[in-house]
Design a protein around this motif. Structure first.
Motif, PDB file in Angstrom:
ATOM      1  N   GLY A 122      42.317  33.621  41.293  1.00 52.65           N
ATOM      2  CA  GLY A 122      41.344  33.317  42.336  1.00 52.65           C
ATOM      3  C   GLY A 122      41.735  33.896  43.677  1.00 52.65           C
ATOM      4  O   GLY A 122      40.900  34.443  44.404  1.00 52.65           O
ATOM      5  N   LEU A 123      43.022  33.790  44.022  1.00 49.81           N
ATOM      6  CA  LEU A 123      43.494  34.342  45.289  1.00 49.81           C
ATOM      7  C   LEU A 123      43.382  35.863  45.309  1.00 49.81           C
ATOM      8  O   LEU A 123      43.038  36.459  46.344  1.00 49.81           O
ATOM      9  N   SER A 124      43.646  36.492  44.168  1.00 48.38           N
ATOM     10  CA  SER A 124      43.553  37.955  44.095  1.00 48.38           C
ATOM     11  C   SER A 124      42.117  38.424  44.231  1.00 48.38           C
ATOM     12  O   SER A 124      41.844  39.462  44.845  1.00 48.38           O
ATOM     13  N   VAL A 125      41.179  37.656  43.670  1.00 52.87           N
ATOM     14  CA  VAL A 125      39.762  37.996  43.824  1.00 52.87           C
ATOM     15  C   VAL A 125      39.357  37.863  45.290  1.00 52.87           C
ATOM     16  O   VAL A 125      38.654  38.719  45.840  1.00 52.87           O
ATOM     17  N   MET A 126      39.804  36.796  45.937  1.00 50.30           N
ATOM     18  CA  MET A 126      39.475  36.598  47.347  1.00 50.30           C
ATOM     19  C   MET A 126      40.041  37.724  48.221  1.00 50.30           C
ATOM     20  O   MET A 126      39.421  38.139  49.198  1.00 50.30           O
ATOM     21  N   ALA A 127      41.217  38.232  47.819  1.00 47.39           N
ATOM     22  CA  ALA A 127      41.843  39.303  48.595  1.00 47.39           C
ATOM     23  C   ALA A 127      41.301  40.678  48.242  1.00 47.39           C
ATOM     24  O   ALA A 127      41.659  41.670  48.874  1.00 47.39           O
TER      25      ALA A 127
END
Length: 220
Positions: A122-127
């Protein structure tokens, strides 16, 4: 001599309704869902698996539901090597520390390893490092819970069997990770194994107390 004979009884490797009710009941449930996967209507099965997936999107909306539902299925069905591991390991663990604690070990590995592998997605998608489609990755199964249970059970074995079990299982997980077929799941398995190892003090304390308690013999 009676104690030695109990250790040699091969049927004690299998769960029973009285001796290991948690493992027995869970195994029956997994058998039912696996047969449904094999013989059920494909569209219905696919919808059920999607609804049980612990991908980021489902975890954000219904975390408790999908964390529990995802543990009702065996990825790969009854042909998965984790089937035998589940039956043998959970049976042995429950006989040593009891059903509630065995369930707690399984659930701890399942939940923590799932969150530890999905949250970074999820964090990688947000970034912007991963596509939005990564939020809807199909993810379900019992393997994280089994891996944590193997780690916990190893702590109750004598030194050399413990080392052999950990080395053999860890080597298998590393080999799977190096194939890069599903690296996120591979890392999750290693993390779940580590979780099982970190709770050795807890399971050992319970095991020692069960062995010294009056009338602590386990039903077969």
């Amino acid at each position: 001599m009676p104690a030695a004979r109990r250790r040699l009884r091969p049927w004690r490797l299998l769960p029973t309704p009285t001796g290991t009710p948690f493992t027995f009941g869970y195994a029956c449930l997994l058998l039912g869902t696996s047969l449904f996967m094999e013989f059920g209507d494909p569209d219905t099965v696919a919808a059920a698996l999607r609804g049980s997936s612990t991908d980021v999107a489902h975890l954000a909306e219904h975390p408790v539901r999908v964390l529990l539902a995802s543990a009702l299925w065996i990825a790969g069905g009854l042909t998965s090597p984790f089937v035998i591991a589940f039956v043998v390991v959970l049976t042995a663990l429950e006989r040593r520390i009891g059903g509630l604690r065995a369930a707690g070990v399984f659930l701890l590995g399942h939940v923590l390893a799932t969150l530890a592998t999905e949250i970074p997605v999820g964090l990688s998608v947000m970034a912007g490092h991963l596509p939005h489609s990564s939020l809807h990755r199909l993810d379900y199964g019992i393997s994280f819970g089994v891996a944590a249970s193997i780690g916990a059970l190893a702590g109750l074995l004598p030194r050399w069997p413990r080392r052999l079990v950990l080395a053999a299982f860890a080597a298998t997980l590393v080999q799977d990770l190096l194939t890069f077929e599903d690296p996120m799941t591979g890392w999750g398995h290693l993390l779940a194994l580590a979780i099982g190892v970190t709770i050795w003090p807890l399971v050992r304390r319970r095991y020692r107390s069960s062995r010294t308690a009056p009338g602590s013999a386990t039903a077969a």
